[in-house]
Design an enzyme around this catalytic site. Structure first.
Site, PDB file in Angstrom:
ATOM      1  CB  ALA A 250      17.320  18.667   4.400  1.00 27.18           C
ATOM      2  CB  ALA A 251      16.086  15.604  -0.648  1.00 25.68           C
ATOM      3  N   GLY A 252      13.604  16.196   1.218  1.00 23.73           N
ATOM      4  CA  GLY A 252      12.159  16.310   1.414  1.00 23.73           C
ATOM      5  C   GLY A 252      11.782  17.667   2.000  1.00 23.73           C
ATOM      6  CG  ASP A 253      13.335  18.771   5.729  1.00 30.47           C
ATOM      7  OD1 ASP A 253      12.273  18.165   5.954  1.00 30.47           O
ATOM      8  OD2 ASP A 253      14.383  18.572   6.370  1.00 30.47           O
TER       9      ASP A 253
HETATM   10  O1  RIB Z   1      14.807  15.946   7.125  1.00 30.29           O
HETATM   11  C1  RIB Z   1      16.126  15.975   7.595  1.00 30.29           C
HETATM   12  C2  RIB Z   1      16.152  16.311   9.057  1.00 30.29           C
HETATM   13  O2  RIB Z   1      15.522  15.283   9.783  1.00 30.29           O
HETATM   14  C3  RIB Z   1      17.532  16.425   9.640  1.00 30.29           C
HETATM   15  O3  RIB Z   1      18.068  17.719   9.518  1.00 30.29           O
HETATM   16  C4  RIB Z   1      17.333  15.947  11.071  1.00 30.29           C
HETATM   17  O4  RIB Z   1      17.553  16.926  12.032  1.00 30.29           O
HETATM   18  C5  RIB Z   1      15.912  15.388  11.124  1.00 30.29           C
HETATM   19  O5  RIB Z   1      15.028  16.243  11.725  1.00 30.29           O
END
Ligand code: RIB
Length: 307
Positions: A250-253
Site C-alpha cells: 500500500a505504499a502506492g496507495d
Molecule cells: O496496494 C495494496 C493492496 O493491493 C492490498 O491491500 C491488496 O488488498 C491489493 O488490493
C-alpha cells in the site's frame, strides 16, 4: 476544499511474513500470519481520511462478515460508506499477501464482490463523485471505473487514475483522456506502453506516450528513488524520503492519497507530489496496508525534517 471520492476495491488482506518468497512447488513455513483491511480503494480512502480529507467511498462488498467488518472499519476511520453496495452474489474481496524480510511483497487478489460493481451501481451513487478530486484504481470492472471517471469529469472533479493492476485487455485512449493524473509504478508504466522504463529518461518517454493518448500528466512512482512528474512541458524527478522500511504493501496507495489530498487542498502539482512521496514513505514503516498511514502533521514533519 479537500473533498475526495475514492471509487475502488475493498479486500481483506491475509498476510504472511516470510524470510524469502517461496519457489514454485516448494512448501515453506512462514514466520507469521495476520489479517488486515486492504484493497487499493479502501487503502486510499483510509489514507485520505487520515490526512484530514472529507472522504466518500464507492465500492462493493459481500453480504458477509468480512464486508460488515470492513464497513465498520471504514466508518471508524471517518470514511463515508454510503456509496458502498453490499451484494448477496459474491463474497467480499480477499488478497493473499507475502511480505519478505526486506519489506517487499507479492499479492494475489480474489476480487469477489469488487468485480460485481456495475455501471448502474455507480450511476446510483453519482452524487458521491461531485468532489474536488476523484481517485480510481483498476481492481473493479473497467466499464464501471470508466463510467465513474466520466461522471467525475462531468461534475468538474480532478480525476486521478492509479492504473493498478494493469488489466489484461488493452486500456483504450478514451480512459486516459479522462485523466488529469495517471500514477503508474515502473511495472505498470512498462505494461501500459510496452516501452522500457529503467532510467528516468526512458520512463519520461514512456509517460509521454500516455500524454499523447490524452492524459494531462503522468506521475511515475519509482519506489525509493521518488516520483517522476511528466507533462507535455517536460519532466522532473522528485526524490523519495528515506525511512526504515518494514512492509511496502500500500505504499502506492498512500502515495495516491497524498497526491489527491494535496490537489484537493489546492496545492501546486509539485507540492502535491512532495506530500505524496512523504505519505508513501511513512506508510512503509509498519506491517499491514493501513497501519502506518500517516496524519497530515506526520507527513508535514517528514517534509520539514522535524519528525
Ligand atoms: O496496494 C495494496 C493492496 O493491493 C492490498 O491491500 C491488496 O488488498 C491489493 O488490493
Amino acid at each position: 476544499m479537500n473533498r475526495i471520492c475514492v471509487l475502488g476495491s475493498i479486500n481483506v488482506d491475509m498476510t504472511v511474513t516470510v524470510e524469502r518468497f517461496h519457489a514454485p512447488g516448494e512448501s515453506m513455513i512462514a514466520e507469521k500470519f495476520e489479517t488486515f483491511t486492504g484493497g487499493k480503494g479502501g487503502n486510499q480512502a483510509v489514507a485520505c481520511a487520515r490526512l484530514g480529507a472529507d472522504v466518500m467511498m464507492i465500492g462493493c462488498v459481500g453480504e458477509d462478515s468480512n464486508g460488515r467488518m470492513y464497513l465498520d472499519a471504514l466508518e471508524r476511520e471517518g470514511v463515508d460508506t454510503a456509496g458502498v453496495v453490499r451484494t448477496p452474489d459474491a463474497p467480499t474481496g480477499v488478497a493473499l499477501i507475502e511480505v519478505d524480510k526486506h519489506g517487499e511483497n507479492r499479492i494475489l487478489v480474489a476480487p469477489g464482490a469488487n468485480f460485481a460493481l456495475t455501471c448502474d451501481m455507480v450511476s446510483a451513487k453519482a452524487d458521491a463523485l461531485k468532489r474536488d478530486v476523484c481517485l480510481f484504481q483498476m481492481e473493479n470492472p473497467l466499464p464501471a471505473i470508466t463510467h465513474g471517471m466520466a461522471l467525475a469529469k462531468q461534475a468538474g472533479a480532478l480525476v486521478v487514475l492509479d492504473p493498478a493492476p494493469v488489466p489484461a485487455a488493452p486500456v483504450s485512449d478514451a480512459v486516459f483522456a479522462l485523466c488529469d493524473y495517471v500514477t503508474p509504478n515502473e511495472t505498470e508504466l512498462h505494461l501500459l506502453t510496452g516501452m522500457p522504463v529503467d532510467t528516468v529518461e526512458q520512463a519520461a518517454e514512456a509517460a509521454a506516450q500516455l500524454i499523447r493518448k490524452g492524459a494531462k500528466a503522468v506521475i511515475n512512482k519509482r519506489g525509493g528513488q521518488g516520483a517522476l512528474l511528466v507533462t507535455a512541458a517536460g519532466y522532473h524527478l522528485f526524490p523519495g524520503f528515506k525511512v526504515n522500511v518494514v512492509d511496502t504493501t500500500a505504499a502506492g496507495d498512500s502515495f495516491n492519497a497524498g497526491l489527491s489530498v494535496g490537489l484537493a487542498k489546492g496545492y501546486a502539482t509539485s507540492d502535491a507530489v512532495v506530500l505524496a512521496n512523504a505519505v508513501g514513505a511513512l506508510s512503509t514503516t509498519a506491517r499491514g496496508a493501513q497501519a502506518a498511514m500517516p496524519t497530515f502533521e506526520q507527513a508535514a514533519g517528514l517534509i520539514a525534517g522535524t519528525d
